[in-house]
Design a protein around this motif. Structure first.
Motif, PDB file in Angstrom:
ATOM      1  N   ASN A 136       0.831  -1.210   0.000  1.00  0.00           N
ATOM      2  CA  ASN A 136       0.000   0.000   0.000  1.00  0.00           C
ATOM      3  C   ASN A 136       0.864   1.257   0.000  1.00  0.00           C
ATOM      4  O   ASN A 136       0.558   2.225  -0.700  1.00  0.00           O
ATOM      5  CB  ASN A 136      -0.925   0.015   1.218  1.00  0.00           C
ATOM      6  CG  ASN A 136      -1.959  -1.086   1.164  1.00  0.00           C
ATOM      7  OD1 ASN A 136      -2.184  -1.690   0.119  1.00  0.00           O
ATOM      8  ND2 ASN A 136      -2.580  -1.363   2.288  1.00  0.00           N
ATOM      9  N   SER A 162       2.423   1.637  -3.425  1.00  0.00           N
ATOM     10  CA  SER A 162       1.394   2.057  -4.378  1.00  0.00           C
ATOM     11  C   SER A 162       1.171   3.565  -4.321  1.00  0.00           C
ATOM     12  O   SER A 162       1.083   4.226  -5.362  1.00  0.00           O
ATOM     13  CB  SER A 162       0.086   1.335  -4.083  1.00  0.00           C
ATOM     14  OG  SER A 162      -0.930   1.778  -4.933  1.00  0.00           O
ATOM     15  N   SER A 163       1.113   4.127  -3.129  1.00  0.00           N
ATOM     16  CA  SER A 163       0.908   5.583  -3.022  1.00  0.00           C
ATOM     17  C   SER A 163       2.132   6.359  -3.500  1.00  0.00           C
ATOM     18  O   SER A 163       1.992   7.416  -4.113  1.00  0.00           O
ATOM     19  CB  SER A 163       0.538   5.971  -1.594  1.00  0.00           C
ATOM     20  OG  SER A 163       1.591   5.676  -0.710  1.00  0.00           O
ATOM     21  N   VAL A 219       4.198   5.354  -5.866  1.00  0.00           N
ATOM     22  CA  VAL A 219       4.187   5.223  -7.329  1.00  0.00           C
ATOM     23  C   VAL A 219       3.203   6.220  -7.941  1.00  0.00           C
ATOM     24  O   VAL A 219       3.526   6.902  -8.908  1.00  0.00           O
ATOM     25  CB  VAL A 219       3.838   3.765  -7.727  1.00  0.00           C
ATOM     26  CG1 VAL A 219       3.466   3.662  -9.192  1.00  0.00           C
ATOM     27  CG2 VAL A 219       5.005   2.843  -7.397  1.00  0.00           C
ATOM     28  N   LYS A 220       2.024   6.317  -7.361  1.00  0.00           N
ATOM     29  CA  LYS A 220       1.014   7.250  -7.883  1.00  0.00           C
ATOM     30  C   LYS A 220       1.472   8.697  -7.747  1.00  0.00           C
ATOM     31  O   LYS A 220       1.300   9.499  -8.660  1.00  0.00           O
ATOM     32  CB  LYS A 220      -0.313   7.063  -7.149  1.00  0.00           C
ATOM     33  CG  LYS A 220      -1.038   5.806  -7.531  1.00  0.00           C
ATOM     34  CD  LYS A 220      -2.318   5.658  -6.751  1.00  0.00           C
ATOM     35  CE  LYS A 220      -2.980   4.327  -7.048  1.00  0.00           C
ATOM     36  NZ  LYS A 220      -4.177   4.129  -6.217  1.00  0.00           N
ATOM     37  N   LYS A 221       2.059   9.029  -6.601  1.00  0.00           N
ATOM     38  CA  LYS A 221       2.478  10.404  -6.354  1.00  0.00           C
ATOM     39  C   LYS A 221       3.578  10.837  -7.314  1.00  0.00           C
ATOM     40  O   LYS A 221       3.587  11.972  -7.791  1.00  0.00           O
ATOM     41  CB  LYS A 221       2.963  10.552  -4.919  1.00  0.00           C
ATOM     42  CG  LYS A 221       3.371  11.954  -4.564  1.00  0.00           C
ATOM     43  CD  LYS A 221       3.816  12.067  -3.132  1.00  0.00           C
ATOM     44  CE  LYS A 221       4.259  13.491  -2.861  1.00  0.00           C
ATOM     45  NZ  LYS A 221       4.780  13.641  -1.517  1.00  0.00           N
ATOM     46  N   ASN A 222       4.515   9.934  -7.621  1.00  0.00           N
ATOM     47  CA  ASN A 222       5.647  10.279  -8.485  1.00  0.00           C
ATOM     48  C   ASN A 222       5.403   9.949  -9.953  1.00  0.00           C
ATOM     49  O   ASN A 222       6.283  10.151 -10.781  1.00  0.00           O
ATOM     50  CB  ASN A 222       6.903   9.565  -7.990  1.00  0.00           C
ATOM     51  CG  ASN A 222       7.370  10.130  -6.685  1.00  0.00           C
ATOM     52  OD1 ASN A 222       7.836  11.255  -6.625  1.00  0.00           O
ATOM     53  ND2 ASN A 222       7.214   9.362  -5.617  1.00  0.00           N
ATOM     54  N   GLN A 223       4.237   9.446 -10.281  1.00  0.00           N
ATOM     55  CA  GLN A 223       3.814   9.157 -11.651  1.00  0.00           C
ATOM     56  C   GLN A 223       4.823   8.277 -12.391  1.00  0.00           C
ATOM     57  O   GLN A 223       5.297   8.622 -13.483  1.00  0.00           O
ATOM     58  CB  GLN A 223       3.565  10.447 -12.417  1.00  0.00           C
ATOM     59  CG  GLN A 223       2.477  11.289 -11.812  1.00  0.00           C
ATOM     60  CD  GLN A 223       2.258  12.594 -12.530  1.00  0.00           C
ATOM     61  OE1 GLN A 223       3.036  12.987 -13.391  1.00  0.00           O
ATOM     62  NE2 GLN A 223       1.200  13.283 -12.186  1.00  0.00           N
ATOM     63  N   GLN A 254       5.766   3.967 -13.379  1.00  0.00           N
ATOM     64  CA  GLN A 254       5.106   2.691 -13.629  1.00  0.00           C
ATOM     65  C   GLN A 254       5.599   1.646 -12.645  1.00  0.00           C
ATOM     66  O   GLN A 254       6.769   1.650 -12.268  1.00  0.00           O
ATOM     67  CB  GLN A 254       5.371   2.216 -15.044  1.00  0.00           C
ATOM     68  CG  GLN A 254       4.764   3.088 -16.100  1.00  0.00           C
ATOM     69  CD  GLN A 254       5.058   2.567 -17.486  1.00  0.00           C
ATOM     70  OE1 GLN A 254       5.861   1.673 -17.672  1.00  0.00           O
ATOM     71  NE2 GLN A 254       4.403   3.134 -18.475  1.00  0.00           N
TER      72      GLN A 254
END
Length: 71
Positions: free
Chosen positions: A25, A28-29, A31-35, A37
């Motif tokens: 988790n 995952s956050s 990865v999303k924050k730093n855009q 893959q």
């Protein structure tokens, strides 16, 4: 004149065995924050960062969270 920049990709591998609870988790956050893959598997997470700046930001946050990784 056309300038071509090389496609530099940094690979970061996060093993599944972590001392941090809910490591997937947290990753995952990040990865999303730093855009960037990421490929989430049962035994590891493979993160691909297209730039060195993004890779450094991801690695810095993983260190801050106490998550082990391999570059």
């Amino acid at each position: 004149m056309i300038k071509i920049t090389p496609n530099v990709t940094t690979k970061i591998t996060v093993p599944a065995q972590q001392k941090v609870q809910y490591a997937y988790n947290h990753v995952s956050s990040v990865v999303k924050k730093n855009q960037v893959q990421a490929d989430f598997r049962t035994d590891r997470i493979d993160i691909s960062a297209p730039s060195e700046k993004q890779a450094n930001a991801v690695m810095e946050k993983l260190k801050e969270l106490g998550i082990n990784f391999i570059k």
